[in-house]
Design a protein around this motif. Structure first.
Motif, PDB file in Angstrom:
ATOM      1  N   ASN A  36       0.717  -1.316   0.158  1.00 21.61           N
ATOM      2  CA  ASN A  36      -0.433   0.103   0.145  1.00 21.61           C
ATOM      3  C   ASN A  36       0.995   0.849   0.217  1.00 21.61           C
ATOM      4  OD1 ASN A  36      -2.398  -1.084   0.218  1.00 21.61           O
ATOM      5  ND2 ASN A  36      -2.438  -2.394   2.162  1.00 21.61           N
ATOM      6  N   LYS A 656      -5.733  -5.395  -3.033  1.00 22.86           N
ATOM      7  CA  LYS A 656      -4.563  -5.118  -2.615  1.00 22.86           C
ATOM      8  C   LYS A 656      -3.842  -6.298  -3.403  1.00 22.86           C
ATOM      9  CE  LYS A 656      -1.666  -5.346   0.853  1.00 22.86           C
ATOM     10  NZ  LYS A 656      -1.706  -5.736   3.073  1.00 22.86           N
ATOM     11  N   ASN A 657      -2.990  -5.621  -4.133  1.00 25.20           N
ATOM     12  CA  ASN A 657      -1.779  -6.710  -4.960  1.00 25.20           C
ATOM     13  C   ASN A 657      -2.245  -7.386  -6.258  1.00 25.20           C
ATOM     14  OD1 ASN A 657       0.022  -6.061  -2.228  1.00 25.20           O
ATOM     15  ND2 ASN A 657      -0.175  -8.111  -1.459  1.00 25.20           N
TER      16      ASN A 657
END
Length: 734
Positions: A36, A656-657
């Motif tokens: 992040n 995320k990711n």
């Protein structure tokens, strides 16, 4: 003593930057951001510090702070894109230097550029680079090479981490199967670079630079499928072996097993492939912090194309036509910085390429080995930035053709020197020279000169001139020499080709008050060739004739790249090239075959932050080029039309990711058969069983063969794959 913590986030264009480097100077602390973009330093003593945040492709930012008590401090960064202008490059001078400071123009392309139009290999990925064109050389097996500024593939040197392990026989295979998870960047130099890199660096060079394992994510995966049935998978793994070493492993797998014949000639439109590539790179930690790196790759591919009813039982026979190629490659490369006060680097590479192939009933069994070692000494004396080097190259080539009775073995030792003289911040010149010795061709000398004038921070002028040379092995370069029914005629002992080049480059940066950035880079070039070896398809349609040109060849042109970044998330990368590539022999001037007059590329990107969506529209356009017809009765077009490949992609990055992407390739559904009665000549008679000849060996027009043709798949200038959709996932874990 009171201590505090420092934390914050590193953004780029208001988006988190994972794995950004953050340094707390004076405290000698270094960290990287998480997925992040967050970072932190704990237990920091009271005092004055400088925090530095950097990320590849963005401008480094520095902030000075004072810690007066134990209160926790938050410092955030929002880095600005540098549009590759401040990238550190090594290809132009064999030294790390920013693009703006380099006396030699070097173009830099990051993985983010290639992700705008995901492809299964580097060969295809280069289609959106201005002035660079992947050229298919066969409609059936889809092998090819890379053209730079209109020059044939053999004039392009391809390096991996600066090592010449991709050349000749192995170009298309060497550019396939390099996992995207290992790609750090690609550097391209247009124009001769033989004074540093020796043979083959005549038209330009492409340096594929792999990641440093220390900076790579722990795990990455990228996979996509198309509605044609193509599957591509890239995996990357990193491990730290204590304080000893970091190791990065990359795996690429590609499979296409779905025969399609949209042009109804009973031949596969696209070659079927089953390919795996495994790459591993080690970086060892030395107490001196000097470099020690070792990497290796294994590549295996089974590819075939041909008549739809072909099976492996027909391999090598004359019942059903097929081109079947089994390829095995081993590559090893490394770099060791010697344990001296002076900066001395020993680099080495070795590759073994084994090819077992048949083209119809013609077997082609070939082996190529290339060994390379190089020692450089980087020395600065006052305003002189010197580089001394010596290299030795070993080349082994053997095949089953009549052209190679015994194995062809070459040793090419060389010495080179380079002096970059900085008179002041605005004026710099570079002088270079290289001496090579080849047992077949004797002494070869290649000088080089470059001048850089930094008018100011936003205007830079570069002038480069130099020479190049190339040692020739026809059968590693000319696919048409192995397929079809043309006879290969070599009229004389071939001499090495020489080139003389001049290049003028101008770089302009524009910053507007509303935050818009515009970068414009224009190059004009002139290259003159002697002893050119250009395959002659014209003198006799049944032959390919090789000899040194009794005259000269010339390529001239102008190329412009424009980068534009707007504050609203809109980005443009535009390129255009106009060139004239011709030869003159016996007072007759002809345009080089398979060379376009003009070309253009674009990548238009827009980010919709509220929807977590990136939209990329990419494409290219090519002007007419002369094509290799088989004779005056051949009904296929003598010149290709202006044609374009266009693509669109949507990338969703809320999670995320994880990135989810999908799109359409070849939106216009363009294929080269449009406007032509056929692409492959005599596809109905691939073994020429019904072709009739006169006493002189010329093909006769008959009722069965009204155009007096023989089987030939070399009439190819663009990809034969139509519109298709794709869907993919990209996952990265720190």
């Amino acid at each position: 003593m009171a201590q505090t913590s420092i934390k914050g986030v590193v953004l780029g264009g208001n988006s988190p930057l994972p794995f950004a480097n953050v340094i707390l100077k004076k405290a000698n602390k270094t960290t990287v951001t998480d997925g992040n973009g967050n970072y932190s330093f704990q237990n920091t003593a009271i005092g004055n510090y400088e925090i530095i945040a950097s990320y590849t492709g963005y401008k480094t930012e520095k902030i000075n702070i004072s810690i007066l008590d134990s209160t926790n401090i938050t410092i955030d960064f929002n880095l600005k894109e540098n549009n590759s202008l401040d990238e550190v490059v090594i290809t132009g001078t064999l030294k790390p230097v920013t693009r703006l400071e380099s006396a030699v123009p070097v173009e830099v392309y990051k993985p983010s550029f290639f992700k705008k139009n995901p492809t299964a290999n580097v060969f295809e990925a280069l289609q959106n680079v201005n002035g660079v064109r992947p050229q298919l050389n066969c409609n059936i097996c889809n092998t090819g090479d890379i053209h730079i500024n209109g020059l044939e593939g053999p004039y392009t040197l391809v390096l991996i981490d600066g090592m010449p392990i991709v050349s000749g026989l192995s170009t298309v295979y060497g550019l396939s199967g390099i996992p995207n998870s290992l790609l750090e960047r690609i550097e391209i130099v247009k124009g001769p670079a033989s004074s540093l890199y020796g043979s083959e660096a005549v038209g330009g060079l492409i340096n594929i630079i792999t990641k440093n394992p220390k900076n790579a994510p722990v795990f990455s995966a990228d996979s996509f499928v198309t509605d044609w049935g193509e599957l591509n998978l890239d995996l990357g793994f990193k491990a730290n072996l204590g304080k000893t070493a970091s190791v990065l492993t990359g795996v690429n797998y590609f499979n296409y097993s779905n025969p399609i014949d949209n042009n109804h000639d009973n031949f596969t439109d696209v070659t079927l492939q089953d390919r795996i590539s495994i790459f591993q790179k080690w970086n060892f930690n030395r107490k001196s912090n000097k470099l020690l790196s070792l990497a290796g790759r294994y590549f295996y591919e089974d590819r075939w194309g041909g008549e739809l009813q072909w099976e492996k039982k027909y391999r090598g026979g004359d019942e059903v036509y097929g081109e079947s190629i089994y390829t095995k490659r081993y590559e090893l490369l490394g770099a060791y910085e010697l344990p001296f006060t002076e900066k001395m680097l020993l680099s080495f590479s070795y590759t073994d390429h084994n090819q077992n192939s048949v083209y119809g009933d013609i077997p082609y069994l070939a082996q190529q080995r290339i060994g390379f070692g190089q020692l450089t000494w980087d020395k600065k004396i006052n305003q002189h930035d010197l580089l001394f080097g010596t290299a030795i190259r070993y080349q082994y080539y053997n095949d089953n053709t009549p052209a190679t009775i015994d194995a062809d073995i070459n040793w090419i030792p060389s010495l080179f020197v380079q002096d970059e003289i900085a008179f002041n911040d605005n004026h710099k010149i570079l002088l270079g020279a290289r001496y090579d010795y080849n047992s077949n061709h004797g002494n070869i000398f290649t000088p080089r000169f470059a001048y850089k004038w930094k008018v100011n921070d936003n205007n830079i002028v570069r002038f480069n001139t130099g020479t190049g040379f190339r040692i020739v092995n026809l059968f590693t370069e000319e696919h048409a020499a192995l397929t079809g029914s043309r006879d290969v005629i070599v009229l004389e002992a071939l001499k090495p080709e020489r080139s003389y080049n001049a290049n003028l480059n101008y770089l302009k940066k524009i910053y507007t008050n509303n935050g818009t950035f515009i970068g414009i880079e224009t190059s004009a070039w002139y290259t003159y060739f002697t002893n050119s070896i250009i395959p002659d398809y014209d003198t006799n349609p049944n032959q390919i004739i090789y000899k040194n040109l009794d005259g000269y060849a010339v390529t001239t042109g102008i190329s412009t790249n424009v980068d534009m970044v707007f504050g609203n998330g809109l980005k443009f990368i535009l390129g255009a090239t106009y060139m004239d590539v011709s030869k003159k022999e016996k007072e007759v001037r002809t345009q080089q075959i398979l060379t376009e007059k003009f070309s253009g590329t674009w990548a238009i990107s827009y980010r919709i932050n509220k929807l977590f969506l990136d939209i990329d529209y990419t494409g290219n356009i090519y002007g007419p080029m002369r094509l290799p017809r088989l004779g005056p009765l051949d009904p296929r077009k003598e010149y290709a039309p202006t044609w374009s490949i266009q693509n669109i992609q949507f990338t969703f990055n809320k999670f995320k990711n994880l990135e989810i992407y999908a799109g359409i390739k070849n939106l216009l559904n363009w294929t080269p058969n449009k406007g032509n009665p056929f692409i492959i000549a005599r596809a109905n008679d691939p073994f020429d069983k019904n072709v009739e000849y006169d006493n002189a060996g010329n093909v006769q027009a008959t009722a069965n063969n009204p155009y007096a043709l023989t089987f030939d798949p070399s009439y190819v200038y663009g990809p034969n794959q139509g519109i298709r959709s794709f869907f993919g996932l990209r996952y990265t874990m720190k």
